[in-house]
Design an enzyme around this catalytic site. Sequence first.
Site, PDB file in Angstrom:
ATOM      1  N   GLU A   1      13.978 -15.642   0.866  1.00 24.84           N
ATOM      2  CA  GLU A   1      14.315 -16.488   1.649  1.00 24.84           C
ATOM      3  C   GLU A   1      13.271 -17.938   1.363  1.00 24.84           C
ATOM      4  OE1 GLU A   1      13.493 -14.871   5.359  1.00 24.84           O
ATOM      5  OE2 GLU A   1      15.014 -13.458   5.985  1.00 24.84           O
TER       6      GLU A   1
ATOM      7  N   ASP B   1       1.002  -0.721   0.063  1.00 27.64           N
ATOM      8  CA  ASP B   1      -0.101   0.002   0.078  1.00 27.64           C
ATOM      9  C   ASP B   1       0.798   1.324  -0.042  1.00 27.64           C
ATOM     10  OD1 ASP B   1      -2.798   0.577   0.048  1.00 27.64           O
ATOM     11  OD2 ASP B   1      -1.842   2.048   1.762  1.00 27.64           O
TER      12      ASP B   1
HETATM   13  C1  GLC Z   1      -3.918   3.191  -1.244  1.00 25.65           C
HETATM   14  C2  GLC Z   1      -5.577   2.420  -0.716  1.00 25.65           C
HETATM   15  C3  GLC Z   1      -6.177   2.740  -0.315  1.00 25.65           C
HETATM   16  C4  GLC Z   1      -6.486   3.543   1.174  1.00 25.65           C
HETATM   17  C5  GLC Z   1      -4.764   4.454   0.722  1.00 25.65           C
HETATM   18  C6  GLC Z   1      -4.497   4.515   2.537  1.00 25.65           C
HETATM   19  O1  GLC Z   1      -4.151   3.783  -1.696  1.00 25.65           O
HETATM   20  O2  GLC Z   1      -5.590   1.362  -2.514  1.00 25.65           O
HETATM   21  O3  GLC Z   1      -7.675   2.162  -0.186  1.00 25.65           O
HETATM   22  O4  GLC Z   1      -7.483   4.260   1.381  1.00 25.65           O
HETATM   23  O5  GLC Z   1      -3.497   3.485   0.198  1.00 25.65           O
HETATM   24  O6  GLC Z   1      -4.003   3.475   2.709  1.00 25.65           O
END
Ligand code: GLC
Length: 549
Positions: free
Chosen positions: A264, A213
Site C-alpha cells: 500500500e 521476529d
Molecule cells: C528472536 C530474537 C531474540 C528473542 C527471541 C524471542 O530470536 O532475535 O532476541 O529472544 O526471538 O522473541
Amino acid sequence: MVLKDLGTADWWRQAVVYQIYPRSFADSNGDGIGDLPGITSRVPYLRELGIDAVWLSPFYPSELADGGYDVADYRNVDPRLGTLEDFDAMSAALHDAGIKLIVDIVPNHTSDQHEWFQAAVAAGRGSHERDRYHFFEGKGENGEEPPNDWLSHFGGPAWHRVTEPDGTPGQWYLHMFAKEQPDLNWERDDVRADFEHTLRFWSDRGVDGFRIDVAHYLRKDLSEPFAPYAEVGATELQLYPNHPYMDRDDVHEIYRAWRKVFNEYQPPRTAVAEAWVHKSRLAAYASPDGLGQAFNFDLLVSEFDGKEFKAIIDDNLRQAAETGSSSTWVLSNHDVVRHATRYGLPRGYGEHADPWTLAGGSHDDVDTESGELRARAATLLMLALPGSTYLYQGEELGLHEVGDIPAADRQDPTFFRTEGKEIGRDGCRVPIPWATSGPSFGFGTGSAHLPQPSWFGGYSVDAEDDDPTSTLNLYRAALRVRADVETDESLTWLEHESPEVLAFERPNGWRSITNFGTDPVELPAGEILLTSTEIEGRTLPGNATAWLR
Ligand code: GLC
Ligand code: CA
C-alpha cells in the site's frame, strides 16, 4: 546499477543495514539505559560510517523479561527510551542523513503485561479473551502437570500455569520462549487485524521496513495427541512433517496478507524474516508475495574456514536466484557471540549455538588478536558479496564479547532458565564504548545497565577515530568503496593455487581475495583498493582479505 541506490523500490537488495540494540547504544539522560534521543545524537556517526539503513531492535513498552522482545504495547515507545515524538525526531534525523529505518515486529508472542494477556487471565476459562493465546487444562489428577512435555527455547517447560480469578490453580498457557512471553493464537481474526494495524501505524510514521521476529513460529496445530518433544523439538532446523509449532506451511498465508499492506506504500515497505528453518524451507519466507527477504544465518554458525564459506555463499546465492530475493549476510547480532570473539575461540565448536559457553565464557580462553584479524578479514569478504549485509552495533569497533558479567547483573532469561548452564546473550549486549574513559565510556553520564569491562576504552569510537589502522576506519573505508562500485548482483569465483584462498570477482573488476590459512600468498596484479590488515608490498598474510581492481 550503483550499489547504493536508496531512491528506488529495490533499495534493500544490496543495502548495508546496521542493527541498533537501543538500550545499549547511547544513553542521553544518564539513567544507564540507551534511548531514542541517544540514537538521534549519534546520527552523524552513523552517516560517517556509511550505512544505508538502521534496524532497531524493540523499543516498545516492555517489562524486559527478554530484552524488549516481550512487547506490552506494539504502538508506543517505552517511556524509559523516550516518546513517540522522540521516535519521529530520530526517524527524521536518520532520513535527513539518507539512512532508512527498519523496526522489529514481534508477532509470535506478547508480553504477559500486554492488555490482551491480562484480560485473558482475568476473564477465565473458555473465554473469548483466553482464546487469543493457547490455554489448556493441565494433565494429572488436578491438572498439576503441563499439557505436554514441550520445552521452551530458553530452557524449562514451554507451559506456565495461571491462577484463576477465584484464586485456584488454573489453566496452562503455551510460551515457546520465556514464561513472560505467551504465544498468540494466530487463528484469531482480531490478532491478525491488530498486527496489520501495527504495520500501518509504523509505516505511516515513515518506517521503511520491518524485521520479523521468529517468523516461523506463528501458526500452530495444537490438536491432541501432542507429539513428544523428543520428536518435534530435537533440533531447531529439522524437517518434521506438519510440525505442530514451527515452520508450518500455513504461516505464509499471514505474510501474503502483510505483503498487501506493505504494498500500500510507496516505495513498498520491506520485510526480512528471522526464521531458523531448514535451508530448503527458507525460500518461502523470502518470496516476493511474502516477506521478500529472509536472514541467512549460515555464516553465524560457521567457523573461519574457506571451504565452509564457499559452500555457504554458493548455496545462498543459488537460493536467492530461485526466489528473486537477494541474499542476506550476517556475522554478528544481538543473539550470538560477537564474531571477533568466535573466531578467537578454539576450533571445533561446529554448529553449537553457543560456543562461548562451551569454551567457558572467559576472555582468557580467547585468542583476541587472531579473532580480530579473522573478523576483519571475514567482514571485508562479506561486504564484497552480492546481497544485503546486516552489521551489529560495536562490530565496527572490533568489539569482543564480554565474558565476566557477574550472575547478579545478568539479564538474559536463558541464563536463569538453564540455571546458568548457558551464559546467555548479555555479553554481546553490553553498552558500546564511545570514549576511552568516563563513567560508562561515553555511553552516558551514569553507569551502564550491563557492566562494561576495563578493556572497553581501547575499543571506543574515540580511541579508533583517528587511528588509520583501526577496525572503525576499515569499516568506513569499506563502505565508501562499496558505495561507489558500479555493479550488479553477480559473482564469479576465481581460481587460486592455494586451497586456503577464496577469491571472487564482481562486475567491473572488483575482486575480493581472502587468505584463510597461515602462510602468506602473493596478490595477483591490479590496484589494491583496501586490505583488512596492513600488508607489505603485495604479500597477503594469513587471516586477511584484500580488495583489488
Ligand atoms: C528472536 C530474537 C531474540 C528473542 C527471541 C524471542 O530470536 O532475535 O532476541 O529472544 O526471538 O522473541
Ligand atoms: Ca537513558
